[in-house]
Structure formats: structure tokens, C-alpha cells
Design an enzyme around this catalytic site. Sequence first.
Site, PDB file in Angstrom:
ATOM      1  N   LEU A  57      12.716  93.151 -23.654  1.00 49.06           N
ATOM      2  CA  LEU A  57      12.551  93.381 -25.088  1.00 49.06           C
ATOM      3  C   LEU A  57      12.594  92.011 -25.749  1.00 49.06           C
ATOM      4  CD1 LEU A  57      15.032  96.344 -25.800  1.00 49.06           C
ATOM      5  CD2 LEU A  57      12.563  96.489 -25.487  1.00 49.06           C
ATOM      6  N   ASP A  58      11.788  91.802 -26.760  1.00 45.81           N
ATOM      7  CA  ASP A  58      11.865  90.536 -27.491  1.00 45.81           C
ATOM      8  C   ASP A  58      13.291  90.308 -27.977  1.00 45.81           C
ATOM      9  OD1 ASP A  58       9.131  90.249 -27.158  1.00 45.81           O
ATOM     10  OD2 ASP A  58       8.651  91.107 -29.118  1.00 45.81           O
ATOM     11  N   LYS A  59      13.672  89.058 -28.091  1.00 45.95           N
ATOM     12  CA  LYS A  59      15.021  88.719 -28.540  1.00 45.95           C
ATOM     13  C   LYS A  59      15.385  89.447 -29.825  1.00 45.95           C
ATOM     14  CE  LYS A  59      17.907  84.755 -29.887  1.00 45.95           C
ATOM     15  NZ  LYS A  59      17.966  83.278 -30.036  1.00 45.95           N
ATOM     16  N   THR A  61      14.271  92.265 -30.975  1.00 43.20           N
ATOM     17  CA  THR A  61      14.150  93.726 -30.893  1.00 43.20           C
ATOM     18  C   THR A  61      15.436  94.317 -30.329  1.00 43.20           C
ATOM     19  OG1 THR A  61      11.779  93.515 -30.504  1.00 43.20           O
ATOM     20  CG2 THR A  61      12.783  95.616 -29.933  1.00 43.20           C
ATOM     21  N   ARG A 165       3.802  94.646 -32.178  1.00 42.34           N
ATOM     22  CA  ARG A 165       3.730  93.670 -33.272  1.00 42.34           C
ATOM     23  C   ARG A 165       2.289  93.216 -33.520  1.00 42.34           C
ATOM     24  NH1 ARG A 165       8.211  89.507 -31.220  1.00 42.34           N
ATOM     25  NH2 ARG A 165       7.498  88.325 -33.046  1.00 42.34           N
TER      26      ARG A 165
END
Length: 233
Positions: A57-59, A61, A165
Site C-alpha cells: 500500500l502506498d505510504k 494509504t 489515484r
Amino acid sequence: MIDQPLTVLHSDDRLVAVAKPAGLLVHPSGLDAHAQQTALQLLRDQLGQWLWPLHRLDKATSGVLLFARSAEAAREWGLAFEQGRIAKRYLALVRGWPAEQGEIAQALARDPELPSLGQERLAAQTRYRRLACFEWPFSVDARHPTSRYALVEAEPLTGRRHQIRRHFKHIAHPLVGDTTHGKGAHNRAVAQWLGTARLWLHCEWMEVPTADGPLRITAPAGPEWQALLRPPG
């Protein structure tokens, strides 16, 4: 800094799932070489066991994050991710009011950190449904006295990096709080209005195949989401 144990959502002899808070890297990355904590190391220390991250997961998120307890399990579920056999649903706050539901099918360059020109394009598809519309009493654009946003649920049918995104940017409804693909003026205005500065993207649940059938693991959205999730009135 995270100073408390990660919330374990599911644990068995092959799989561990935690609720990742926003602002925490999954594993060490050259994109954020100064980060002192990662979910991988925190959970390894917490459980006293070597673990394998199954996805990222993106930082910025939050939400469901999966780890395997063995290399064999990591290979098995890694293949399931590659083959699109892991179902996922996210909550997101976007600028404007998109259609009530739809699918975004736009091929994406492999690496969103690099210029798209010249990169291989990978097929990508996201299904979404609008949950609520908001019109808040502040102006970001001088042509409009108010600003419109929407809460959506998004299901990425493929697993490209930054897919949700980038897809919502493609349909002109970028995610609020997205400093890479979003709009800075809206990010700042909403942060002031809601009192929270973050990327408004949360992995609400993931469903993984097991020998006993599909296993759905859910991470309730944090308190900052509650005003958006409550029905109007």
C-alpha cells in the site's frame, strides 16, 4: 512514529493481516530513504517471526495489509495477486461529483515516478460506485462559491502502481490529499475544513483464496472518515 502495536485483523499459520495506518511504509524503499519505521519490521518485531509482504500500500494509504508466514505461502498468494484472484475494495474522497457508478479502463505506464513517454503501457481497470456527495461552503475556484467532493468505493480489477489515484485523475476527479496526482489547492482546503491532512484512500477489505474458500479481511475506516460515512442528516 508509530509507538503502539499494529492492529492484527487476521492471523493463522500461513497469513497475517494488519491495519496499516496512513504514513507508514510497507517495507524499506529508496523513495523514502529517511523513513525510520516500516510495517514489515514493526510486525516482525511484534510477532517475533520472519514475514513476507504479499503486496504494498502506498505510504499515505491506510487499510488492509497482508503478510505471509512462509516463503511457500508468499509464492502461492503472490501468484494469486499476479493473476488477479485477490479482490479489493477501497474508500476514497475525490474532487467533484463523478457518475453514480462506472468503470475506468485506461492503460498505465509501468512506473508512475518516471515520465510516461516511452514506457510500456499496462492494461488497467477500476470499477467504482459513488456513495455520497458533499458541497462544502468554501471556494477553491473563484468561479464557484462552494466546492464539491464525493465519497466513492473503488475496486481495482488490476494491480498497477497508484492505479486508483491515476485513474481518478484521468477522469478529472483526483483523490483529495494526493500530492502527486491531485490538486494542491483542494488538498489544502479540505485539510483545513476536515481538520485532517492525509491522502483520502483506505483499503477497506481484501478477499483472498484459501483451501476453505474465500477469506475476506476487513479494516474499518478510522475516525477521520466517520463524518463522510454517516448518512446526510
